[in-house]
Structures are given as structure tokens and as C-alpha cells.
Motif scaffolding. Structure first.
Motif, short mmCIF file in Angstrom:
data_model
loop_
_atom_site.label_atom_id
_atom_site.label_comp_id
_atom_site.label_asym_id
_atom_site.label_seq_id
_atom_site.Cartn_x
_atom_site.Cartn_y
_atom_site.Cartn_z
N VAL A 30 -7.18 -9.50 -7.96
CA VAL A 30 -7.50 -8.09 -7.84
C VAL A 30 -6.19 -7.37 -7.53
CG1 VAL A 30 -8.86 -6.34 -6.64
CG2 VAL A 30 -9.81 -8.63 -6.98
N ILE A 31 -5.71 -6.60 -8.47
CA ILE A 31 -4.42 -5.94 -8.33
C ILE A 31 -4.64 -4.42 -8.35
CG2 ILE A 31 -3.98 -6.12 -10.82
CD1 ILE A 31 -0.98 -6.40 -10.10
N TYR A 32 -4.01 -3.71 -7.44
CA TYR A 32 -4.37 -2.30 -7.30
C TYR A 32 -3.19 -1.46 -6.82
CZ TYR A 32 -4.26 -2.64 -2.21
OH TYR A 32 -3.84 -2.79 -0.91
N TYR A 33 -3.37 -0.15 -6.94
CA TYR A 33 -2.51 0.83 -6.27
C TYR A 33 -3.42 1.80 -5.54
CZ TYR A 33 0.46 4.68 -5.06
OH TYR A 33 1.11 5.64 -4.34
N SER A 34 -3.08 2.11 -4.30
CA SER A 34 -3.91 3.02 -3.50
C SER A 34 -3.02 3.94 -2.68
CB SER A 34 -4.83 2.21 -2.58
OG SER A 34 -5.71 3.05 -1.87
N THR A 35 -3.19 5.23 -2.86
CA THR A 35 -2.38 6.21 -2.11
C THR A 35 -2.96 6.45 -0.72
OG1 THR A 35 -1.89 7.32 -4.20
CG2 THR A 35 -1.35 8.51 -2.18
N TYR A 36 -4.26 6.69 -0.65
CA TYR A 36 -4.88 7.05 0.61
C TYR A 36 -5.87 6.01 1.13
CZ TYR A 36 -2.83 11.60 -0.40
OH TYR A 36 -1.94 12.62 -0.68
N GLY A 37 -5.97 4.87 0.46
CA GLY A 37 -6.80 3.78 0.98
C GLY A 37 -8.15 3.60 0.31
N HIS A 38 -8.56 4.54 -0.53
CA HIS A 38 -9.88 4.42 -1.16
C HIS A 38 -9.93 3.24 -2.12
CE1 HIS A 38 -9.54 8.61 0.18
NE2 HIS A 38 -10.86 8.58 0.34
N ILE A 39 -8.92 3.11 -2.96
CA ILE A 39 -8.88 2.00 -3.90
C ILE A 39 -8.68 0.67 -3.18
CG2 ILE A 39 -7.47 0.94 -5.72
CD1 ILE A 39 -9.43 2.89 -6.83
N HIS A 40 -7.95 0.70 -2.08
CA HIS A 40 -7.79 -0.51 -1.27
C HIS A 40 -9.15 -1.01 -0.79
CE1 HIS A 40 -6.23 -2.47 2.70
NE2 HIS A 40 -6.44 -3.37 1.76
N LYS A 41 -9.95 -0.10 -0.31
CA LYS A 41 -11.28 -0.47 0.17
C LYS A 41 -12.15 -0.98 -0.98
CE LYS A 41 -14.89 1.15 3.31
NZ LYS A 41 -15.30 2.26 4.21
N MET A 42 -12.05 -0.35 -2.13
CA MET A 42 -12.80 -0.81 -3.30
C MET A 42 -12.30 -2.19 -3.75
SD MET A 42 -15.15 1.42 -4.37
CE MET A 42 -15.31 1.37 -6.17
N ALA A 43 -11.00 -2.41 -3.66
CA ALA A 43 -10.43 -3.71 -4.05
C ALA A 43 -10.99 -4.83 -3.18
CB ALA A 43 -8.91 -3.67 -3.94
N GLU A 44 -11.14 -4.57 -1.91
CA GLU A 44 -11.71 -5.58 -1.02
C GLU A 44 -13.15 -5.90 -1.41
OE1 GLU A 44 -9.23 -4.86 3.12
OE2 GLU A 44 -11.03 -3.65 2.75
N ASP A 68 9.35 7.01 1.17
CA ASP A 68 8.58 7.32 2.38
C ASP A 68 8.61 8.82 2.69
OD1 ASP A 68 7.89 4.71 2.68
OD2 ASP A 68 9.23 4.30 4.37
N GLU A 69 9.71 9.46 2.34
CA GLU A 69 9.80 10.90 2.57
C GLU A 69 8.73 11.64 1.77
OE1 GLU A 69 12.96 14.64 2.06
OE2 GLU A 69 13.53 12.60 1.46
N ILE A 70 8.59 11.28 0.52
CA ILE A 70 7.57 11.94 -0.32
C ILE A 70 6.17 11.57 0.15
CG2 ILE A 70 6.61 12.05 -2.65
CD1 ILE A 70 9.44 11.72 -3.72
N LEU A 71 5.97 10.28 0.47
CA LEU A 71 4.65 9.85 0.94
C LEU A 71 4.29 10.57 2.24
CD1 LEU A 71 4.85 6.01 0.23
CD2 LEU A 71 3.41 7.68 -0.95
N GLY A 72 5.29 10.81 3.08
CA GLY A 72 5.04 11.54 4.32
C GLY A 72 4.57 12.96 4.06
N LYS A 73 5.19 13.61 3.10
CA LYS A 73 4.79 14.97 2.74
C LYS A 73 3.39 14.99 2.14
CE LYS A 73 9.50 16.66 1.98
NZ LYS A 73 10.47 17.18 0.98
N MET A 74 2.99 13.88 1.52
CA MET A 74 1.66 13.77 0.93
C MET A 74 0.61 13.35 1.96
SD MET A 74 2.74 11.80 -2.59
CE MET A 74 1.04 11.50 -3.07
N GLY A 75 1.05 13.02 3.16
CA GLY A 75 0.13 12.54 4.19
C GLY A 75 -0.38 11.14 3.91
N ALA A 76 0.44 10.32 3.22
CA ALA A 76 -0.01 8.99 2.79
C ALA A 76 0.68 7.84 3.50
CB ALA A 76 0.21 8.86 1.28
N LEU A 77 1.53 8.13 4.48
CA LEU A 77 2.26 7.06 5.15
C LEU A 77 1.36 6.13 5.94
CD1 LEU A 77 5.66 8.51 6.44
CD2 LEU A 77 5.26 6.69 4.77
N ASP A 78 0.36 6.67 6.61
CA ASP A 78 -0.55 5.82 7.39
C ASP A 78 -1.28 4.84 6.49
OD1 ASP A 78 0.20 7.03 9.73
OD2 ASP A 78 -1.53 8.39 9.81
#
Length: 255
Positions: A30-44, A68-78
Motif C-alpha cells: 500500500v503506497i500513498y501520499y498524504s498531505t493532511y493525514g486523510h489518505i494515511h488513515k485510508m491506507a491503514e 518544510d517551509e511550504i508545508l508549514g505555510k500549508m498547515g501540514a507539518l503536524d
């Protein structure tokens, strides 16, 4: 070693002895990309279903292309930090699996650039035909019910067809996808979820159930015996051996 390789070694070995050992255990990635965690949860959930289908399952993520700078601005670092324990996939990883299930959020109705970059890196495997005959499926996440639920999955099929994958969707035997009493994802093309415009929604129970169903369904499809047609796709010398053995019915018990 994946089921196809185990089978080939038994057919093409010096003694040509066909031993039915652990042939029912397939390997699923199961290979994925997830910005905010939704796809991560679906992958599990997909992985959970694949294990229920009798497969050995790994979950990996594709490399991040944003800083990380861009991800931080997107609110996706967590969300990124929450996924740090998930191994990052390499192109060569894919040859070790019988089935590969791709998860990606939508980007204007198409797969995310991170997933596209990873698929674009598979050129050497494409040239070798290393992925031909492997089973694949796709699941996704969108911001709204009409934000690419179907187009993201369908358009993702295109490069997978080029790579030689056998595509498997989410059949209507998963009847919950026809439910019209709540807002949820899933279609016959694959499992999906709706994240909301601000990413504040979590996968609906139907979405998670669909992901589990898809994982189990693909694992069972990948476990089906290697076909005569597939054997003919290999190099000539090995082909001849396989074909002669089939004609003499020396491997009929394998099927």
C-alpha cells in the motif's frame, strides 16, 4: 519474494519440480501520499483489509517534494511528523510485490504531484516490463463530493496501464457505496473519502469500510493462480519450458 517469482523458480529450476509451498501468501504494497493525514488513515484501512484477505502487507509513502517551509505555510507539518515512522518507498521496492495499491489526494481532479513524480521515476521498471501482470488499485481523498472523487482515480489508471498493471476497482458487492443517506466517498473505481474544504472532516465509516473491502478484494485477486497467458509473456526460453510442461499437464495440480 513475490508469488510470481516463487512460481517461476519452481517452473524454471533445474529439476523442474513444482512444490506448492506458501503459494497462497501474496505480498501487497500500500503506497500513498498524504498531505493532511486523510489518505494515511485510508491506507491503514486498505492494509487491514489486505491482511484479512490473507496477504503479507507493507505500507510505504512516496517521497515528499515540498520543503518544510511550504508545508508549514500549508498547515501540514503536524501531519508529516505523524507519518515519519512510515518507510519511504523506492522504485525498486515495487518489484517485490504481487499487488500494489496507490493512495493519493486529488489535485484539480488528478493525482498529487508527489505521486506523479514517483510514478514518473518508474521508467527503468517500465523498460524491463517488471510490473507487467501485477495487480493494482487506487484510492483517493477530495475536498468535496464533486472535487475529483472519480476523475482522480480514473486518470490514475492511465500510467498504471502503461506500466502493465491489471487494474482492480471496488465492485458493487461493496453495497454501502450506493448509500444515499449520508455524505461519503467510494465508487466502483475505488475507495475514497471527503476531507472537507478545510480538511476538517475525517473518513466516514463507509469510506473506511470501502478501503478495507478494496484491500481484501485486491489481495484475493492477486492470490489467483498464474495463468497460461501470463506465462507466455516471459522470455522465449522460459516460455518454451512452461508451455511444454503445461501441454504435458505436469503442473495441472498447481491450478
Amino acid at each position: 519474494m513475490c508469488i510470481r517469482d516463487r512460481y517461476q523458480r519452481r517452473v524454471h529450476g533445474e529439476s523442474f519440480q513444482l512444490i506448492q509451498t506458501n503459494l497462497n501468501m501474496v505480498k501487497v504494497l500500500v503506497i500513498y501520499y498524504s498531505t493532511y493525514g486523510h489518505i494515511h488513515k485510508m491506507a491503514e484501512a486498505v492494509a487491514e483489509g489486505a491482511r484479512k484477505g490473507g496477504a503479507e502487507v507493507d505500507i510505504k509513502r512516496v517521497p515528499e517534494t515540498l520543503t518544510d517551509e511550504i508545508l508549514g505555510k500549508m498547515g501540514a507539518l503536524d501531519a508529516k511528523k505523524a507519518q515519519e515512522s512510515v518507510p519511504v518507498a523506492t522504485a525498486d521496492d515495487l518489484v517485490n510485490y504481487d499487488a500494489i495499491i496507490f493512495g493519493t489526494p486529488t489535485r484539480f481532479g488528478l493525482m498529487a504531484a508527489q505521486m506523479k513524480a514517483f510514478i514518473d521515476s518508474l521508467g527503468q521498471l517500465w523498460m524491463k516490463g517488471a510490473l507487467i501482470g501485477k495487480v493494482a488499485g487506487v484510492f483517493t481523498s477530495t475536498g468535496s463530493p464533486h472535487g475529483g472523487q472519480e476523475t482522480t482515480i480514473i486518470s490514475s489508471f492511465i500510467p498504471l496501464f502503461h506500466l502493465g498493471f491489471v487494474i482492480v476497482g471496488l465492485p458493487y458487492s461493496f453495497q454501502a457505496q450506493t448509500d444515499a443517506t449520508s455524505v461519503h466517498g467510494c465508487s466502483p473505481y475505488g475507495a475514497s473519502t471527503i476531507a472537507g474544504g478545510k480538511g476538517d472532516l475525517q473518513p466516514h465509516q463507509i469510506d473506511l469500510d470501502g478501503a478495507r473491502f478494496q484491500g481484501e478484494h485486491i489481495a484475493k485477486i492477486a492470490a489467483k493462480p498464474v495463468s497460461y497467458t501470463h506465462l507466455r509473456a516471459h522470455e522465449t526460453g522460459r516460455n518454451l519450458v512452461c508451455r511444454l510442461l503445461l501441454e504435458k499437464k505436469k503442473i495441472s495440480n498447481l491450478f
